[in-house]
Design a protein around this motif. Structure first.
Motif, PDB file in Angstrom:
ATOM      1  N   THR A 158       0.841  -1.191   0.000  1.00 20.68           N
ATOM      2  CA  THR A 158       0.000   0.000   0.000  1.00 20.68           C
ATOM      3  C   THR A 158       0.882   1.249   0.000  1.00 20.68           C
ATOM      4  OG1 THR A 158      -0.184   0.275   2.393  1.00 20.68           O
ATOM      5  CG2 THR A 158      -1.641  -1.343   1.381  1.00 20.68           C
ATOM      6  N   ARG A 198       1.756   3.179   2.179  1.00 24.70           N
ATOM      7  CA  ARG A 198       2.698   3.192   3.287  1.00 24.70           C
ATOM      8  C   ARG A 198       3.977   2.413   2.970  1.00 24.70           C
ATOM      9  NH1 ARG A 198       1.116   3.177   9.513  1.00 24.70           N
ATOM     10  NH2 ARG A 198      -0.551   4.376   8.577  1.00 24.70           N
ATOM     11  N   GLU A 248       7.705   3.997   3.188  1.00 24.33           N
ATOM     12  CA  GLU A 248       8.794   3.380   3.942  1.00 24.33           C
ATOM     13  C   GLU A 248       9.955   2.982   3.022  1.00 24.33           C
ATOM     14  OE1 GLU A 248       7.765   1.065   7.352  1.00 24.33           O
ATOM     15  OE2 GLU A 248       9.340  -0.406   6.940  1.00 24.33           O
ATOM     16  N   GLU A 276       7.611   9.196  12.283  1.00 25.06           N
ATOM     17  CA  GLU A 276       7.669   7.901  12.966  1.00 25.06           C
ATOM     18  C   GLU A 276       8.499   6.900  12.151  1.00 25.06           C
ATOM     19  OE1 GLU A 276       6.742   4.610  12.905  1.00 25.06           O
ATOM     20  OE2 GLU A 276       4.944   4.338  14.142  1.00 25.06           O
ATOM     21  N   ILE A 277       8.275   6.882  10.846  1.00 25.48           N
ATOM     22  CA  ILE A 277       9.042   5.959   9.996  1.00 25.48           C
ATOM     23  C   ILE A 277      10.513   6.368   9.990  1.00 25.48           C
ATOM     24  CG2 ILE A 277       9.356   5.125   7.625  1.00 25.48           C
ATOM     25  CD1 ILE A 277       6.293   5.257   7.308  1.00 25.48           C
ATOM     26  N   ARG A 333      12.115   4.965  12.991  1.00 24.42           N
ATOM     27  CA  ARG A 333      12.382   3.521  12.864  1.00 24.42           C
ATOM     28  C   ARG A 333      13.598   3.243  11.991  1.00 24.42           C
ATOM     29  NH1 ARG A 333       7.415  -0.137  14.252  1.00 24.42           N
ATOM     30  NH2 ARG A 333       5.781   1.399  14.479  1.00 24.42           N
ATOM     31  N   ILE A 364      20.821  -1.102   3.369  1.00 20.91           N
ATOM     32  CA  ILE A 364      19.408  -0.775   3.617  1.00 20.91           C
ATOM     33  C   ILE A 364      18.825  -1.834   4.545  1.00 20.91           C
ATOM     34  CG2 ILE A 364      17.155  -0.575   2.479  1.00 20.91           C
ATOM     35  CD1 ILE A 364      18.804   0.561   0.011  1.00 20.91           C
ATOM     36  N   ALA A 365      18.082  -1.396   5.574  1.00 26.99           N
ATOM     37  CA  ALA A 365      17.657  -2.311   6.640  1.00 26.99           C
ATOM     38  C   ALA A 365      16.540  -3.253   6.221  1.00 26.99           C
ATOM     39  CB  ALA A 365      17.222  -1.508   7.872  1.00 26.99           C
ATOM     40  N   ASN A 417      14.930  -5.773   3.145  1.00 25.58           N
ATOM     41  CA  ASN A 417      15.107  -6.424   1.849  1.00 25.58           C
ATOM     42  C   ASN A 417      13.911  -6.100   0.970  1.00 25.58           C
ATOM     43  OD1 ASN A 417      14.180  -8.701   0.018  1.00 25.58           O
ATOM     44  ND2 ASN A 417      16.259  -9.410   0.412  1.00 25.58           N
ATOM     45  N   TYR A 418      12.708  -6.259   1.534  1.00 24.17           N
ATOM     46  CA  TYR A 418      11.498  -6.124   0.714  1.00 24.17           C
ATOM     47  C   TYR A 418      11.369  -4.722   0.134  1.00 24.17           C
ATOM     48  CZ  TYR A 418       6.664  -6.606  -0.803  1.00 24.17           C
ATOM     49  OH  TYR A 418       5.519  -6.664  -1.566  1.00 24.17           O
ATOM     50  N   ALA A 469       7.079  -9.992   1.697  1.00 24.58           N
ATOM     51  CA  ALA A 469       6.651  -9.050   2.740  1.00 24.58           C
ATOM     52  C   ALA A 469       6.252  -9.810   3.996  1.00 24.58           C
ATOM     53  CB  ALA A 469       5.489  -8.191   2.237  1.00 24.58           C
ATOM     54  N   GLU A 506       9.469 -11.032   5.725  1.00 23.75           N
ATOM     55  CA  GLU A 506      10.175  -9.953   6.413  1.00 23.75           C
ATOM     56  C   GLU A 506       9.390  -9.463   7.629  1.00 23.75           C
ATOM     57  OE1 GLU A 506      12.537  -7.315   4.073  1.00 23.75           O
ATOM     58  OE2 GLU A 506      12.000  -5.587   5.290  1.00 23.75           O
ATOM     59  N   ILE A 513      17.627 -11.697   5.100  1.00 30.33           N
ATOM     60  CA  ILE A 513      16.690 -10.816   5.800  1.00 30.33           C
ATOM     61  C   ILE A 513      17.044 -10.752   7.290  1.00 30.33           C
ATOM     62  CG2 ILE A 513      14.262 -10.519   6.480  1.00 30.33           C
ATOM     63  CD1 ILE A 513      13.501 -11.631   3.699  1.00 30.33           C
ATOM     64  N   GLU A 570      19.970 -10.939   8.543  1.00 29.65           N
ATOM     65  CA  GLU A 570      21.109 -10.008   8.655  1.00 29.65           C
ATOM     66  C   GLU A 570      20.639  -8.567   8.646  1.00 29.65           C
ATOM     67  OE1 GLU A 570      23.820 -10.970   5.502  1.00 29.65           O
ATOM     68  OE2 GLU A 570      24.248 -12.951   6.354  1.00 29.65           O
ATOM     69  N   ARG A 571      19.714  -8.259   7.753  1.00 28.99           N
ATOM     70  CA  ARG A 571      19.214  -6.877   7.674  1.00 28.99           C
ATOM     71  C   ARG A 571      18.504  -6.474   8.967  1.00 28.99           C
ATOM     72  NH1 ARG A 571      18.610  -4.666   1.786  1.00 28.99           N
ATOM     73  NH2 ARG A 571      19.034  -6.518   0.583  1.00 28.99           N
ATOM     74  N   ARG A 600      12.138  -1.477  19.708  1.00 25.69           N
ATOM     75  CA  ARG A 600      11.074  -1.183  18.756  1.00 25.69           C
ATOM     76  C   ARG A 600      11.347  -1.857  17.415  1.00 25.69           C
ATOM     77  NH1 ARG A 600       8.905   4.909  17.473  1.00 25.69           N
ATOM     78  NH2 ARG A 600       6.798   4.266  16.957  1.00 25.69           N
ATOM     79  N   ALA A 615      11.834  -2.403  13.632  1.00 28.33           N
ATOM     80  CA  ALA A 615      12.493  -1.425  12.764  1.00 28.33           C
ATOM     81  C   ALA A 615      11.631  -0.980  11.598  1.00 28.33           C
ATOM     82  CB  ALA A 615      13.822  -1.981  12.254  1.00 28.33           C
ATOM     83  N   SER A 616      10.552  -1.697  11.325  1.00 37.10           N
ATOM     84  CA  SER A 616       9.663  -1.325  10.228  1.00 37.10           C
ATOM     85  C   SER A 616       8.317  -0.899  10.781  1.00 37.10           C
ATOM     86  CB  SER A 616       9.467  -2.516   9.295  1.00 37.10           C
ATOM     87  OG  SER A 616       8.475  -2.237   8.316  1.00 37.10           O
ATOM     88  N   ASN A 617       7.732   0.113  10.195  1.00 39.54           N
ATOM     89  CA  ASN A 617       6.348   0.473  10.509  1.00 39.54           C
ATOM     90  C   ASN A 617       5.412  -0.384   9.661  1.00 39.54           C
ATOM     91  OD1 ASN A 617       3.828   1.884   9.508  1.00 39.54           O
ATOM     92  ND2 ASN A 617       4.303   3.235  11.224  1.00 39.54           N
ATOM     93  N   TYR A 618       5.690  -0.458   8.366  1.00 43.47           N
ATOM     94  CA  TYR A 618       4.768  -1.146   7.455  1.00 43.47           C
ATOM     95  C   TYR A 618       4.624  -2.618   7.811  1.00 43.47           C
ATOM     96  CZ  TYR A 618       2.404  -2.478   3.157  1.00 43.47           C
ATOM     97  OH  TYR A 618       1.483  -2.957   2.254  1.00 43.47           O
ATOM     98  N   LEU A 619       5.715  -3.225   8.266  1.00 42.35           N
ATOM     99  CA  LEU A 619       5.704  -4.664   8.529  1.00 42.35           C
ATOM    100  C   LEU A 619       5.712  -4.970  10.029  1.00 42.35           C
ATOM    101  CD1 LEU A 619       8.199  -5.641   5.689  1.00 42.35           C
ATOM    102  CD2 LEU A 619       5.697  -5.785   5.637  1.00 42.35           C
ATOM    103  N   ASP A 620       5.293  -4.000  10.839  1.00 42.69           N
ATOM    104  CA  ASP A 620       5.244  -4.152  12.297  1.00 42.69           C
ATOM    105  C   ASP A 620       4.010  -4.995  12.640  1.00 42.69           C
ATOM    106  OD1 ASP A 620       4.535  -3.750  15.012  1.00 42.69           O
ATOM    107  OD2 ASP A 620       5.503  -1.780  15.057  1.00 42.69           O
ATOM    108  N   MET A 629       1.430  -3.759  15.243  1.00 43.03           N
ATOM    109  CA  MET A 629       0.462  -2.783  14.743  1.00 43.03           C
ATOM    110  C   MET A 629      -0.563  -3.450  13.822  1.00 43.03           C
ATOM    111  SD  MET A 629       2.925   0.528  13.994  1.00 43.03           S
ATOM    112  CE  MET A 629       1.634   1.766  13.855  1.00 43.03           C
ATOM    113  N   HIS A 647      -3.929   1.406  10.581  1.00 47.15           N
ATOM    114  CA  HIS A 647      -2.519   1.264  10.198  1.00 47.15           C
ATOM    115  C   HIS A 647      -2.491   1.614   8.717  1.00 47.15           C
ATOM    116  CE1 HIS A 647       1.190  -1.281   9.339  1.00 47.15           C
ATOM    117  NE2 HIS A 647       1.614  -0.400  10.209  1.00 47.15           N
ATOM    118  N   HIS A 648      -2.070   0.710   7.853  1.00 46.10           N
ATOM    119  CA  HIS A 648      -2.190   0.948   6.420  1.00 46.10           C
ATOM    120  C   HIS A 648      -3.664   0.814   6.012  1.00 46.10           C
ATOM    121  CE1 HIS A 648      -2.157  -3.358   6.915  1.00 46.10           C
ATOM    122  NE2 HIS A 648      -2.686  -3.471   5.722  1.00 46.10           N
TER     123      HIS A 648
END
Lengths: 408, 408
Positions: free
Chosen positions: A73, A75, A79, A106-107, A110, A244-245, A247-248, B76, B79, B107, B109-110, B243, B245-250, B253, B265-266
């Protein structure tokens, strides 16, 4: 008790979605999405990917080679941009004028960035000088700004920010999720480095794909963070930055998937790509200027209409997005109950609101497929009835009449 | 020269997708995806979300309350699982038996985790004792393992791993992207803590949505990493971990969005949700055991068929996934040229391969909508012609005949 075994085929109730998005999809987009799949590296598929890049260059008004879709989406697009630009410790400046500015901040946190914000009251936007003063003070790597924040309906002017960012050697990221297609947006002319968007607002499609465009200087920053297996490394792959933290959402990898190297990354979401392609195809066929003018016209009609109903409009109307208006809920009216009647009795969705505006305003959208005269008029007609039955004194025909004058 | 203005409506060529996925979508799934949208918090939409959760509990064979969709491709989902479970410095153990094991390690590692891998030759799987020995040595927080790795076609037995993980207090994450629906998978019976999947393999849909299920003890780990605004914090929100590290994949949330709190969220990808719902609905209607048996049958027919054509099968056939087979490309045959003839002249896609197998094997799938007799037989019939015209000595009817014997 019914169980999963008894689940019926999907059959959504008929709705006219006149909130701040998602909105009713253009039926042509849904038809495009019903096309059968092809393989990930089928020449037809890679051909569609090339076409999508060309179409979104038109939509974003850019010559950027790197213009494609992030599979998720809006978002996910936001990100992807921030996690690919910002290294831990980098400074990012976010002018916050609504909920989605807070999301960018917020992002950024993170991502491990040092986030600085400036804030302005909900319902207002920033003057370029305010942003420049903060840039001088913070000296950020990236300025991250929302164009249209649906939480307040405000549209931040961007035309001057690119030049300011270049003068101070700052990258400019813009979240155009809610505004693109319905308000002027000039990636190259305004000097925007990265912009992301969505389908479910002015583009007339469903949520789930995020168009993005990336300037050559932003590509250079992102390319420098690519860490690849030695076997396939080229000159451009020599890592200069922190990996970059994600992969996706690693834009360096996604660029290599969409670009001539065609390196395998995720499996492209084919059906969403068909939809995103059709959204852009229809906009380009209409002409971007014509689409913006259509949103301006129907947004103006809705604005006149809600005023004709006696509703007070929230915020700085001169800086409102074309595609959404927020109106104060009249005294004595239960906003959520009225919205429920609109939905259940009239089949029309209008929006609630967040944060400081929660319970105080409704948000009414006129965007994408629903930036249409009939959608505007029927919404005003229904709203008049709901207000009247809620005890609000409304001039009969006042909303529709005022909108009709705009169309006359 | 043609430009974006001349782009025609999407009209993909007819293809029978018999590679390792994506495969041809079930037309019923595409029809479901053509349904019109409803708003994000429309009672119809939240009702669909609840139904999706129930349906995927059946598909994953679990009672896990936290069973829903991640909005993105299968990657996604992977991750989201790893970034939500693994804090920087946590140890994760990845048994690698193909390309997608390497992806889990990458992933990890990231995420900043301390990644340990054990490897086995491509075309083989691990014995439980090998995994347990590595667990004893590494003492990981998470064991992350692929069930079916399409790069080698192998299917890692999982039935013993959950018990081993519980004995050593390790969380078990499983990537079931390529296997779910076509091979036995028992989330609860096998003690799997988190599993993720995709639609574009055995589920008969397009890429773009990743079903996930999360056990209560994994939920507890993830919940502890939730950082929320003080205003809406509850007891469960008190952060105990770093916390995510991702908002989108948290996932914390996303659970709050799918759960009774319905925190925004999204914006859920409505059309992908319609598709994911229909994929699961059709599977549940068929019965999971029947779906697995269907994949077993048609996989066995394809296996017999390629052997009937004289092709040598790659890897440990006893540990092959039902839904894909890898065959050695015969000497003297240009594998990519033969695949191009299959695609262009016969409209059938079969797969190439990666890494050490590149140019050495083709991968042929029988999954989802294409786990069907006619799809198997027509693929074998076409392949016979292509092999013959490539100078390979093939017994006329040898492939189709051998498959027919399986069906007899």
């Amino acid at each position: 008790m019914e169980g999963p075994m008894d689940t019926a085929p999907v059959n959504p109730p008929p709705r006219l979605l006149m909130g701040p998005g998602p909105i009713t999809a253009d039926p042509r987009v849904l038809r495009a999405m019903s096309a059968q799949l092809v393989g990930q590296y089928d020449p037809a598929m890679t051909g569609y990917m090339v076409e999508v890049m060309g179409l979104y260059r038109e939509v974003f008004a850019t010559a950027n080679e790197q213009t494609f879709l992030v599979d998720g989406t809006s978002r996910a697009g936001i990100e992807a941009a921030l996690v690919s630009l910002l290294e831990p410790g980098d400074r990012v400046l976010v002018p916050v004028f609504g909920r989605f500015g807070h999301l960018l901040a917020e992002i950024g946190e993170r991502c491990g960035a040092e986030v600085h914000t400036i804030e302005t009251d909900w319902g207002t936007v920033f003057a370029p000088e305010q942003v420049e003063a903060a840039i001088v003070e913070v000296r950020p790597k990236v300025l991250a700004v929302v164009q249209g924040d649906t939480s307040t309906t405000m549209c931040q002017p961007l035309a001057d920010l690119g030049e300011i960012c270049r003068r101070h050697d700052v990258l400019l990221y813009c979240d155009a999720t809610a505004s693109l297609g319905g308000n002027p947006f000039e990636t190259d002319a305004w000097g925007i480095d990265v912009a992301t968007a969505s389908l479910q607002k002015c583009l007339g499609g469903p949520s789930g794909s995020s168009p993005i465009t990336i300037s050559p200087r932003a590509v250079d920053v992102i390319d420098g963070r690519r860490h690849v297996e030695a076997g396939i490394a080229e000159e451009r792959d020599v890592a200069r930055g922190v990996r970059i933290a994600s992969n996706y959402l690693d834009l360096a990898m996604i660029m290599d998937y969409w670009g001539p190297r065609r390196l395998n990354h995720h499996t492209e979401a084919t059906t969403m790509l068909y939809g995103a392609r059709e959204c852009a195809r229809l906009l380009v066929e209409e002409g971007m200027d014509a689409a913006v003018e259509r949103h301006r016209l129907h947004g103006a009609a809705m604005l006149a209409g809600v005023r004709g109903l006696g509703l007070e409009v929230f915020g700085d109307v001169d800086h409102k997005m074309s595609n959404v208006v927020a109106v104060h809920i009249p005294d004595g009216v239960d906003g959520d109950a009225a919205r429920a009647v609109m939905l259940e009795d009239f089949g029309i969705e209008i929006g609630t609101s967040f944060g400081p505006l929660h319970g105080k305003v409704w948000r009414i959208g006129t965007m994408g497929y629903n930036a249409r005269k009939d959608a505007v008029l029927v919404t005003l007609a229904a709203l008049e009835q709901v207000l009247r039955s809620g005890g609000v004194a409304v001039t009969a025909g006042g909303g529709v009449g005022a909108a009709q004058e705009v169309y006359a």
